[in-house]
Design a protein around this motif. Sequence first.
Motif, PDB file in Angstrom:
ATOM      1  N   ASP A 260    -126.611 114.594  -5.875  1.00  0.00           N
ATOM      2  CA  ASP A 260    -127.041 113.245  -5.478  1.00  0.00           C
ATOM      3  C   ASP A 260    -128.321 113.291  -4.647  1.00  0.00           C
ATOM      4  OD1 ASP A 260    -124.686 112.465  -6.688  1.00  0.00           O
ATOM      5  OD2 ASP A 260    -124.004 111.217  -5.007  1.00  0.00           O
TER       6      ASP A 260
ATOM      7  N   SER B 163    -122.429 120.113  -6.341  1.00  0.00           N
ATOM      8  CA  SER B 163    -123.743 120.715  -6.614  1.00  0.00           C
ATOM      9  C   SER B 163    -123.945 121.971  -5.771  1.00  0.00           C
ATOM     10  CB  SER B 163    -124.870 119.709  -6.403  1.00  0.00           C
ATOM     11  OG  SER B 163    -124.849 119.201  -5.101  1.00  0.00           O
TER      12      SER B 163
ATOM     13  N   GLU C 278    -121.152 124.165   5.026  1.00  0.00           N
ATOM     14  CA  GLU C 278    -120.500 122.886   4.771  1.00  0.00           C
ATOM     15  C   GLU C 278    -120.142 122.269   6.124  1.00  0.00           C
ATOM     16  OE1 GLU C 278    -119.690 120.515   2.452  1.00  0.00           O
ATOM     17  OE2 GLU C 278    -118.790 119.549   4.204  1.00  0.00           O
TER      18      GLU C 278
ATOM     19  N   ASN D  49    -113.077 111.166 -12.770  1.00  0.00           N
ATOM     20  CA  ASN D  49    -113.408 111.363 -14.173  1.00  0.00           C
ATOM     21  C   ASN D  49    -114.725 112.103 -14.257  1.00  0.00           C
ATOM     22  OD1 ASN D  49    -111.867 110.710 -16.463  1.00  0.00           O
ATOM     23  ND2 ASN D  49    -111.832 108.576 -15.817  1.00  0.00           N
TER      24      ASN D  49
ATOM     25  N   GLY E 110    -123.227 112.065 -10.007  1.00  0.00           N
ATOM     26  CA  GLY E 110    -122.040 112.466 -10.765  1.00  0.00           C
ATOM     27  C   GLY E 110    -121.721 113.937 -10.585  1.00  0.00           C
TER      28      GLY E 110
HETATM   29  C1  LIG Z   1    -115.291 106.916  -4.288  1.00  0.00           C
HETATM   30  C2  LIG Z   1    -116.183 107.680  -5.211  1.00  0.00           C
HETATM   31  C3  LIG Z   1    -115.772 107.864  -6.520  1.00  0.00           C
HETATM   32  C4  LIG Z   1    -116.550 108.604  -7.396  1.00  0.00           C
HETATM   33  N1  LIG Z   1    -116.099 108.812  -8.659  1.00  0.00           N
HETATM   34  C5  LIG Z   1    -116.788 109.638  -9.474  1.00  0.00           C
HETATM   35  C6  LIG Z   1    -116.285 109.969 -10.757  1.00  0.00           C
HETATM   36  O1  LIG Z   1    -115.205 109.518 -11.163  1.00  0.00           O
HETATM   37  N2  LIG Z   1    -117.004 110.806 -11.544  1.00  0.00           N
HETATM   38  C7  LIG Z   1    -118.193 111.347 -11.122  1.00  0.00           C
HETATM   39  O2  LIG Z   1    -118.808 112.138 -11.861  1.00  0.00           O
HETATM   40  N3  LIG Z   1    -118.711 111.037  -9.908  1.00  0.00           N
HETATM   41  C8  LIG Z   1    -118.042 110.210  -9.084  1.00  0.00           C
HETATM   42  N4  LIG Z   1    -118.552 109.885  -7.855  1.00  0.00           N
HETATM   43  C9  LIG Z   1    -119.878 110.421  -7.491  1.00  0.00           C
HETATM   44  C10 LIG Z   1    -119.724 111.871  -7.101  1.00  0.00           C
HETATM   45  O3  LIG Z   1    -118.731 111.974  -6.132  1.00  0.00           O
HETATM   46  C11 LIG Z   1    -121.042 112.425  -6.568  1.00  0.00           C
HETATM   47  O4  LIG Z   1    -122.067 112.178  -7.501  1.00  0.00           O
HETATM   48  C12 LIG Z   1    -120.922 113.918  -6.319  1.00  0.00           C
HETATM   49  O5  LIG Z   1    -119.883 114.208  -5.419  1.00  0.00           O
HETATM   50  C13 LIG Z   1    -122.233 114.457  -5.775  1.00  0.00           C
HETATM   51  O6  LIG Z   1    -122.075 115.811  -5.489  1.00  0.00           O
HETATM   52  P1  LIG Z   1    -123.033 116.495  -4.430  1.00  0.00           P
HETATM   53  O7  LIG Z   1    -122.629 117.916  -4.357  1.00  0.00           O
HETATM   54  O8  LIG Z   1    -124.438 116.186  -4.767  1.00  0.00           O
HETATM   55  O9  LIG Z   1    -122.759 115.747  -3.048  1.00  0.00           O
HETATM   56  P2  LIG Z   1    -121.372 115.474  -2.258  1.00  0.00           P
HETATM   57  O10 LIG Z   1    -120.212 115.554  -3.162  1.00  0.00           O
HETATM   58  O11 LIG Z   1    -121.595 114.215  -1.506  1.00  0.00           O
HETATM   59  O12 LIG Z   1    -121.286 116.687  -1.246  1.00  0.00           O
HETATM   60  C14 LIG Z   1    -122.205 116.859  -0.207  1.00  0.00           C
HETATM   61  C15 LIG Z   1    -121.565 117.772   0.838  1.00  0.00           C
HETATM   62  O13 LIG Z   1    -122.576 118.155   1.765  1.00  0.00           O
HETATM   63  C16 LIG Z   1    -122.015 118.178   3.064  1.00  0.00           C
HETATM   64  N5  LIG Z   1    -123.119 117.991   4.027  1.00  0.00           N
HETATM   65  C17 LIG Z   1    -123.844 116.859   4.208  1.00  0.00           C
HETATM   66  N6  LIG Z   1    -124.801 117.076   5.141  1.00  0.00           N
HETATM   67  C18 LIG Z   1    -124.671 118.364   5.539  1.00  0.00           C
HETATM   68  C19 LIG Z   1    -125.392 119.172   6.471  1.00  0.00           C
HETATM   69  N7  LIG Z   1    -126.439 118.704   7.161  1.00  0.00           N
HETATM   70  N8  LIG Z   1    -124.985 120.458   6.657  1.00  0.00           N
HETATM   71  C20 LIG Z   1    -123.936 120.959   5.949  1.00  0.00           C
HETATM   72  N9  LIG Z   1    -123.232 120.226   5.051  1.00  0.00           N
HETATM   73  C21 LIG Z   1    -123.602 118.950   4.846  1.00  0.00           C
HETATM   74  C22 LIG Z   1    -121.014 117.042   3.057  1.00  0.00           C
HETATM   75  O14 LIG Z   1    -120.011 117.237   4.035  1.00  0.00           O
HETATM   76  C23 LIG Z   1    -120.460 117.102   1.637  1.00  0.00           C
HETATM   77  O15 LIG Z   1    -119.282 117.869   1.540  1.00  0.00           O
HETATM   78  C24 LIG Z   1    -117.796 109.151  -6.950  1.00  0.00           C
HETATM   79  C25 LIG Z   1    -118.223 108.948  -5.636  1.00  0.00           C
HETATM   80  C26 LIG Z   1    -117.424 108.226  -4.765  1.00  0.00           C
HETATM   81  C27 LIG Z   1    -117.891 108.039  -3.361  1.00  0.00           C
END
Ligand SMILES: Cc1cc2nc3c(=O)[nH]c(=O)nc-3n(C[C@H](O)[C@H](O)[C@H](O)COP(=O)(O)OP(=O)(O)OC[C@H]3O[C@@H](n4cnc5c(N)ncnc54)[C@H](O)[C@@H]3O)c2cc1C
Length: 485
Positions: A460, A24, A43, A94, A467
Amino acid sequence: MSDATAESPPRTRWDVIVVGGGPSGMFAAHEAARHGRRVLLFEAGDGMAQSLCPRVKAVARGRRIRDAEKFRLQCAHCTCLTGLGGAAFHFDTNLGYIKGLTRSKVESDGQGGVRAYSGLERALGGFETARHEIGEVYELFYGFGLTRADFPEAAPGPAGGTAGFALADTAPSQPIMVDEALVVMDRMSAEITRSTGRILLRHRVTRVARRADGFAVRVEGDHGGEYTARSVIVAVGKLGLGWVREVLAELDVAYATPERIDVGVRLEVSLDEAAPLTENCHNPKFGFLNEAEDTVRTFCVCVGGRIMQYEFLDTVVLDGQHCLSAPTRRTNFGVVTSVRVPPGEDGTQHGLDFARRVNKVGRGGAVVQQAADFLGWRERPTRQLASSLPAAVRGDLAGALGRRRVADVAQMIERLNDFSPGMIGGHALIAAPVVERVYPAITLSHEMESSVPGLFFAGDSSSKIIGVTYGAVTGRIAARAALAR
Ligand SMILES: Cc1cc2nc3c(=O)[nH]c(=O)nc-3n(C[C@H](O)[C@H](O)[C@H](O)COP(=O)(O)OP(=O)(O)OC[C@H]3O[C@@H](n4cnc5c(N)ncnc54)[C@H](O)[C@@H]3O)c2cc1C
């Protein structure tokens, strides 16, 4: 890619600051940079290659990542869910829908029937908008180097019919392997930083404060200090929950306790037993309503995958890991119930308490139990299945989950066995805890803007969706709205 230590100190005033480099945050920063705006992404972790599982790196020296996939074991407290790429890309993943968005969830319509919906549709305020945005995200992924999956026009769906389910969604899924994700992340980083953007790795945002003309963001790291921007996009993922709660309180952001949270288990069977379920669709979603009209559903089907465990605040929780390039002989999938949080209780705590109860039985970790014992079947299983969780503690999971959650799993198993007789035998394994959607329900516009103008939440941490592609969409929407301010 921008590296904090290799480059000159960044300017302190920006148009947009993005917190978090998961899908995201990366898509948000990319969208802002594409429009020529000065965007700074922080990050907390490292680059994607540097934050891959350390055990893989130890074995993988001199080998391609893909060859090393089979060594990707899970530590009891996995720590490789952070770093560029976030929780998603450090494993094969996926991405979900490829031929367009479907309504993959059901809930009670309050009048004895069910209604189907998509979480993204609700977040953005319209199904067609959501479908269009998902299509755009896919085109970007392909442009960054993702291999286009070749699926039949209309997936025929799993064999055996869909008896007993209110929902059976067999829309095909697009996979992304770790080595493809590395290329995608590199290209995205290059595009962000080539123009008006900058990425600071190993920089953790600790505080966001209001200013007359926007926000001041406090950061720890080599270039730590205070940065200001007109808009801030919070994209810190599931593991950022603790910090987001501090931000909500400090900035007086409007939110409510979640009315419903998802709690449950992961079911594991052998690859061939699950084949009737998965042969025409890698991620079938089935749902029904239980007696209390709570939705019970399957999610995240990992064909040839493993169950993995990771730290979530003070608990250890489970998720499914796709092992697309080095499959195991097992398939696992989530079975969760969207439970209504009792009035007056904090939904986030309710979910965490569920995990803590199970962790207590698991001596601080996850618990695994054979289906026959979990369900109280008299007939003893004639075969055994080893859990893909290396540190699995065998214990009384049914006791920790309680009668109602056991009944939900039992009903799901019954329906799956109606659908394909014998699919879930007494030797199948049930593992827990699975806890999802425990974020406070943040009040957001359909542009992902909170009650504090200029402060956006994506992915998230928006509390609306989970996702990769949904996260990417909400990041882009938030960035566009931030630019329009
Ligand atoms: C084991 C596992 C399997 C999954 N499989 C799937 C799948 O097959 N398909 C799918 O669609 N989804 C899957 N998901 C869900 C998916 O990974 C998440 O929905 C998605 O990664 C969310 O993206 P995001 O950018 O919101 O957050 P994240 O991917 O969690 O990224 C957040 C980032 O913010 C950084 N961060 C946190 N706090 C701070 C801060 N204070 N300052 C700076 N940086 C910070 C973290 O280091 C991290 O890199 C899976 C999740 C897990 C755990």
